[in-house]
Each structure stands twice: as structure tokens, then as C-alpha cells.
Design a protein around this motif. Sequence first.
Motif, PDB file in Angstrom:
ATOM      1  N   SER A  21       3.734  64.294  60.699  1.00 49.69           N
ATOM      2  CA  SER A  21       4.338  65.555  61.142  1.00 49.69           C
ATOM      3  C   SER A  21       3.545  66.746  60.607  1.00 49.69           C
ATOM      4  CB  SER A  21       5.782  65.659  60.650  1.00 49.69           C
ATOM      5  OG  SER A  21       6.657  65.345  61.682  1.00 49.69           O
TER       6      SER A  21
ATOM      7  N   TRP B 217      16.787  64.515  66.553  1.00 51.89           N
ATOM      8  CA  TRP B 217      18.096  64.348  65.906  1.00 51.89           C
ATOM      9  C   TRP B 217      19.132  63.656  66.771  1.00 51.89           C
ATOM     10  CZ3 TRP B 217      19.137  64.820  60.907  1.00 51.89           C
ATOM     11  CH2 TRP B 217      18.120  65.379  60.115  1.00 51.89           C
TER      12      TRP B 217
ATOM     13  N   GLU C 122      16.587  78.257  62.146  1.00 55.93           N
ATOM     14  CA  GLU C 122      16.934  76.931  61.621  1.00 55.93           C
ATOM     15  C   GLU C 122      18.444  76.719  61.795  1.00 55.93           C
ATOM     16  OE1 GLU C 122      15.568  74.025  60.250  1.00 55.93           O
ATOM     17  OE2 GLU C 122      17.692  73.526  60.166  1.00 55.93           O
TER      18      GLU C 122
ATOM     19  N   SER D 160       7.161  70.082  59.947  1.00 50.17           N
ATOM     20  CA  SER D 160       6.202  70.588  60.935  1.00 50.17           C
ATOM     21  C   SER D 160       6.381  72.087  61.174  1.00 50.17           C
ATOM     22  CB  SER D 160       6.310  69.812  62.249  1.00 50.17           C
ATOM     23  OG  SER D 160       7.625  69.895  62.743  1.00 50.17           O
TER      24      SER D 160
HETATM   25  C1  LIG Z   1      15.967  57.097  57.506  1.00 50.54           C
HETATM   26  C2  LIG Z   1      14.609  57.743  57.496  1.00 50.54           C
HETATM   27  C3  LIG Z   1      13.728  57.452  56.467  1.00 50.54           C
HETATM   28  C4  LIG Z   1      12.449  58.017  56.452  1.00 50.54           C
HETATM   29  N1  LIG Z   1      11.622  57.710  55.426  1.00 50.54           N
HETATM   30  C5  LIG Z   1      10.374  58.250  55.375  1.00 50.54           C
HETATM   31  C6  LIG Z   1       9.493  57.975  54.284  1.00 50.54           C
HETATM   32  O1  LIG Z   1       9.863  57.235  53.351  1.00 50.54           O
HETATM   33  N2  LIG Z   1       8.252  58.537  54.303  1.00 50.54           N
HETATM   34  C7  LIG Z   1       7.840  59.366  55.322  1.00 50.54           C
HETATM   35  O2  LIG Z   1       6.699  59.836  55.302  1.00 50.54           O
HETATM   36  N3  LIG Z   1       8.657  59.652  56.369  1.00 50.54           N
HETATM   37  C8  LIG Z   1       9.922  59.133  56.411  1.00 50.54           C
HETATM   38  N4  LIG Z   1      10.749  59.436  57.462  1.00 50.54           N
HETATM   39  C9  LIG Z   1      10.268  60.298  58.570  1.00 50.54           C
HETATM   40  C10 LIG Z   1      10.170  61.779  58.181  1.00 50.54           C
HETATM   41  O3  LIG Z   1      11.312  62.176  57.460  1.00 50.54           O
HETATM   42  C11 LIG Z   1       9.994  62.621  59.445  1.00 50.54           C
HETATM   43  O4  LIG Z   1       8.969  62.091  60.241  1.00 50.54           O
HETATM   44  C12 LIG Z   1       9.625  64.088  59.164  1.00 50.54           C
HETATM   45  O5  LIG Z   1      10.388  64.596  58.099  1.00 50.54           O
HETATM   46  C13 LIG Z   1       9.831  64.897  60.422  1.00 50.54           C
HETATM   47  O6  LIG Z   1       9.533  66.247  60.211  1.00 50.54           O
HETATM   48  P1  LIG Z   1       9.715  67.308  61.395  1.00 50.54           P
HETATM   49  O7  LIG Z   1       9.496  68.655  60.816  1.00 50.54           O
HETATM   50  O8  LIG Z   1       8.868  66.935  62.549  1.00 50.54           O
HETATM   51  O9  LIG Z   1      11.216  67.118  61.879  1.00 50.54           O
HETATM   52  P2  LIG Z   1      12.608  67.370  61.119  1.00 50.54           P
HETATM   53  O10 LIG Z   1      12.527  67.031  59.684  1.00 50.54           O
HETATM   54  O11 LIG Z   1      13.630  66.652  61.913  1.00 50.54           O
HETATM   55  O12 LIG Z   1      12.809  68.937  61.232  1.00 50.54           O
HETATM   56  C14 LIG Z   1      13.366  69.568  62.340  1.00 50.54           C
HETATM   57  C15 LIG Z   1      14.082  70.819  61.883  1.00 50.54           C
HETATM   58  O13 LIG Z   1      14.561  71.520  63.020  1.00 50.54           O
HETATM   59  C16 LIG Z   1      15.907  71.891  62.831  1.00 50.54           C
HETATM   60  N5  LIG Z   1      16.509  71.972  64.177  1.00 50.54           N
HETATM   61  C17 LIG Z   1      16.723  70.950  65.034  1.00 50.54           C
HETATM   62  N6  LIG Z   1      17.214  71.406  66.192  1.00 50.54           N
HETATM   63  C18 LIG Z   1      17.301  72.753  66.082  1.00 50.54           C
HETATM   64  C19 LIG Z   1      17.745  73.778  66.962  1.00 50.54           C
HETATM   65  N7  LIG Z   1      18.180  73.509  68.203  1.00 50.54           N
HETATM   66  N8  LIG Z   1      17.723  75.070  66.520  1.00 50.54           N
HETATM   67  C20 LIG Z   1      17.284  75.356  65.264  1.00 50.54           C
HETATM   68  N9  LIG Z   1      16.845  74.405  64.399  1.00 50.54           N
HETATM   69  C21 LIG Z   1      16.855  73.126  64.794  1.00 50.54           C
HETATM   70  C22 LIG Z   1      16.479  70.785  61.943  1.00 50.54           C
HETATM   71  O14 LIG Z   1      17.630  71.189  61.249  1.00 50.54           O
HETATM   72  C23 LIG Z   1      15.307  70.510  61.013  1.00 50.54           C
HETATM   73  O15 LIG Z   1      15.309  71.344  59.887  1.00 50.54           O
HETATM   74  C24 LIG Z   1      12.039  58.894  57.499  1.00 50.54           C
HETATM   75  C25 LIG Z   1      12.933  59.214  58.529  1.00 50.54           C
HETATM   76  C26 LIG Z   1      14.210  58.650  58.531  1.00 50.54           C
HETATM   77  C27 LIG Z   1      15.154  58.986  59.649  1.00 50.54           C
END
Ligand SMILES: Cc1cc2nc3c(=O)[nH]c(=O)nc-3n(C[C@H](O)[C@H](O)[C@H](O)COP(=O)(O)OP(=O)(O)OC[C@H]3O[C@@H](n4cnc5c(N)ncnc54)[C@H](O)[C@@H]3O)c2cc1C
Length: 458
Positions: free
Chosen positions: A360, A106, A36, A17
Motif C-alpha cells: 500500500s 472495507w 477521513e 496509502s
Molecule cells: C486481519 C488483517 C491482518 C493484516 N495483517 C497484516 C500484516 O501483518 N502485515 C501487513 O503488512 N499487512 C497486513 N494487513 C493488510 C494491511 O493492513 C493493509 O493492506 C493496509 O493497511 C491498507 O492500507 P490502505 O491505506 O490502502 O487502506 P486502509 O488501511 O483500509 O485505509 C483506508 C482509510 O480510508 C478511510 N475511509 C474508507 N472509506 C472512506 C470514506 N468513504 N470516506 C472517508 N474515509 C474513508 C478508512 O477509515 C481508512 O482510514 C492485514 C489486513 C487485515 C484485514
Amino acid sequence: MENHKKHYIAIIGGSISGSVAANLLANSGFRIVVFEMNALPYGKIEDGLPKWHIKLRNRQIKEIDNKLDHENIRYVPLVKIGRDLEFNDLLNNWGFSAIILANGAWQDREFPVPGIEKFRDRGLIYQNDFIFWFNHHHEADYQGKQYEIKDNAIIVGGGLASLDVVKICMIELVRDKLKEIYNIDEDMFKLEKYGIDKVLESHKVPYKKLNISGVNLVYRKNAEDMPLKSSKDESKASRDKARMVSAKLLNNYKEKYKFNFKPLRVPIDFIEEDDKLKGLVLQKVMVYNERIVPLENETEELRTDLIVSSIGSLPEQINGLQYEFSALKMKKHVDYHVYGYDNVFAVGNAVTGRGNIQESKQHGQKITRRIIDEHLTDDALESWIKKINNSLKETVSQNVESIIEEIRSKDIQPDKIIQSILEKTKDLNDKNGYTTYSQWVQRHLPVRLEEIPKNPKE
Ligand SMILES: Cc1cc2nc3c(=O)[nH]c(=O)nc-3n(C[C@H](O)[C@H](O)[C@H](O)COP(=O)(O)OP(=O)(O)OC[C@H]3O[C@@H](n4cnc5c(N)ncnc54)[C@H](O)[C@@H]3O)c2cc1C
């Protein structure tokens, strides 16, 4: 466009995202700093999806790289907001026009049995830690927590992620036994792709010879209640179909990976012996009108040496922001505008606490467009900048007086503020030896395991 270029936006989290938001803003002429916490910006793609998702992971990683490696984006790795840099500092002292939280979810939801927390990592493991270990423990320089999977493990959960945990346990148990009894080094990817029976067949080894009783997946409802397939819409027909598919999916998983399923049970207590976690007490329940109702005097003791809690993740709380029912508190009727601030927004898992890659991305796109259209207009920016002038005046030292004078006279984000953002981010990056985005990523990419074999006999 030129005027927009004056404005810097901070994004917290660079994964799915965060990279979508950063890229959209960058292509609209804004300049962005992505903070990050990890070296790499891949979030759940790197540390959440189990490592057998090679193609999906590589595709998503490439997309993130393409989005972040942009002239208007400055990537600042290894800076965790709330730990290395206070959110209020970022908000009040840096001069960003807006902050977008894309920090995902997380924080594992706490296992709902009072007193069990003392066994964390001594019998009780949380999903985020468990998958991180599974994905990375093959790396030569891995220094994280070490776990050992037990045959009688209990996995408490019910979503797709809990099925990943169950799969990891069963695959690793079979690999261990094949090695121990038959001296066969079996491939993890093969077991995941073809299932346990097919791979064992290729070795002419019957499953029962491995003496595995199988891990137990404990779920509070029935198979058809599992959120494995989303309903197309809210109609009864669609919901019924999704329920049917969920039950079928679970059954396929059970056949392929041979675990035990224990539905309609809720953990209410734990069993402790000699300061060791030895099991769970489960309350049997029924589902009535979609609600869970305990069955009187019907409990069960399930003994185990390992419990993996896979009951969902929440956004990790950051000092300076408000949370409500463990979720980020948002302004009324808007699910992306953070409560208490005009210029703080949130996208992706950070808002929803769950979802998938596609959701996302879509959330990141949709919300960032709204932020640009409704909140980053020239008028909105000007009035916000006037506000920050006052706060800057109160919080920063004398040598910034001249900056404030400049803002007063021009009513825009002045070059000096932009210069100060550039200098501060450069200082942070210099400390870590950061040069360019692509060089940094190349330097930090972990060792990957080999590709999936084409058939179970290979
Ligand atoms: C076990 C598992 C299996 C999954 N399998 C699938 C699948 O097969 N297919 C699918 O579509 N989805 C799957 N998902 C879901 C998918 O991975 C997530 O919904 C998606 O990747 C979330 O993206 P995001 O950018 O919102 O969050 P995130 O990927 O969590 O990104 C958040 C980012 O922020 C960073 N961050 C966090 N806190 C801070 C801070 N305080 N300061 C600076 N940086 C920070 C983190 O390091 C990370 O890089 C799965 C999830 C899990 C847990």
C-alpha cells in the motif's frame, strides 16, 4: 512551487496509502484536505491488524502521524464521503484540482451461500466486524457489536487474515477454559507469542483437560495453494518455493494454535434449525490445473454455532463512481486513473482490494509521483480548472458568480475558491471540536492493552 500552492487536492482516507499520498503532495507544494470517516486516520492498522501487533501498529501509527501533521495538510475527521458528503458534491462544488481515493477495502465479500445473510450477526460474522470487535471490546466505552466465540466455529477463508481470525478464536477459547476450569487469567499476548502448548506447560495443564475440540478452518484448495507467502517472481522454481513455504507456515500455525484444517471444501448450503444457524453443507472438491472441480456426490455437513467469513474485502462503493466486478472501474491500461474523470485517482487497497502495508505504501508513492508528473502539471491544471468553471457556473448559486468571473479573468484556482475550501473544512472541523492534528489524535487514541511478557512463565 508557489503556483502549485494555489491548488488544493482532496484525499479520501488518511491511512497508509492516503498519508503517503498526502505527504508527498504536501512536500511538493500542493495543499491537501484529507477526509477521513473515522476519528483516527489509521484504517486497517487500527481496526484490521489484530491488537497483538503492538510494535508494528505503533510504528505505522507514528509514521502516519508524522506524514499528516504537516502545514500543507488539513485533516478533516469523521466525514465519510458517500454518507456525510456526496462524492459529486466534492467533485463539482468544492473546487479541488484533483481527488485521490485512498479509502481501502472495507466491504466484506458476500458469503457465497444464498439465503444465509439473514443470520448475519446471529451466527454468521464477517471478518471486518469480527476483528474490530476483538481489537476494541476491552475499551470501557466500547459500544460496538458484541460477539461470543464458540468451540466448534467454522472459519471460511484461506489468506493471512483468515489465520488471524483462527488464532483469535483459539486464543480466546483457551483463555475462557483456563478461567472456567482452573481460575487462571491468562494473557492474550502471551498465548499469541508463545503458542498454546508452551503457555499451558507453564501452568502444567495438558491441552486435553481443557476439552476444546478446536475451530475449523475451511479452505477451497490445499495448504500449499494458500497465499501465505508471495512468490519472488513468476518462474516455476519461485512459485514452487512459495507454495512449499505456505504449506509449512500453515503447519506451524496449526501446531502453535491447535485448530483443525479442512482443505478442498466449498460451502454450498447452510443448516437451519428453529430459526438458528446450525452448520454448513460443504462440497468436496479437487484442484485440477489450478481450477476447483467438484467431486460428484461428495458433500459433508459440518455443524456449528458460529461461522466467520474471511474470504476477502472489497472497496466500499461510493455513489458517483463506477465499479466493475466489485472493483473500482479504472481507465483502460491504467490502474490508478478512475474511469469517467480526468482528475480522480486511486491508491492502495482501494485499487487492489488486498495487499499488505508495504504494498500500500509503495503503491501510494509510485502512483502519487505519477499523478504529480503526468496529471498535475500546470497545463493539465489550467485546462481542468477551465472545465470546473463551467460546472461551477451551472451548479452553484448566484453569490459564486464573482468567483467564476475571477477564474475567467485569471485562469487559475482563485483565492476565493481556496478561501471557500478553508471555510468549509473549518466548519466541518469546528462541529467536531477539532483543534490541531496532534491534540485531536491524543484525545481519540483508544486505551491500549499492556505489553507482551518476556517469557511464557511470567
Ligand atoms: C486481519 C488483517 C491482518 C493484516 N495483517 C497484516 C500484516 O501483518 N502485515 C501487513 O503488512 N499487512 C497486513 N494487513 C493488510 C494491511 O493492513 C493493509 O493492506 C493496509 O493497511 C491498507 O492500507 P490502505 O491505506 O490502502 O487502506 P486502509 O488501511 O483500509 O485505509 C483506508 C482509510 O480510508 C478511510 N475511509 C474508507 N472509506 C472512506 C470514506 N468513504 N470516506 C472517508 N474515509 C474513508 C478508512 O477509515 C481508512 O482510514 C492485514 C489486513 C487485515 C484485514
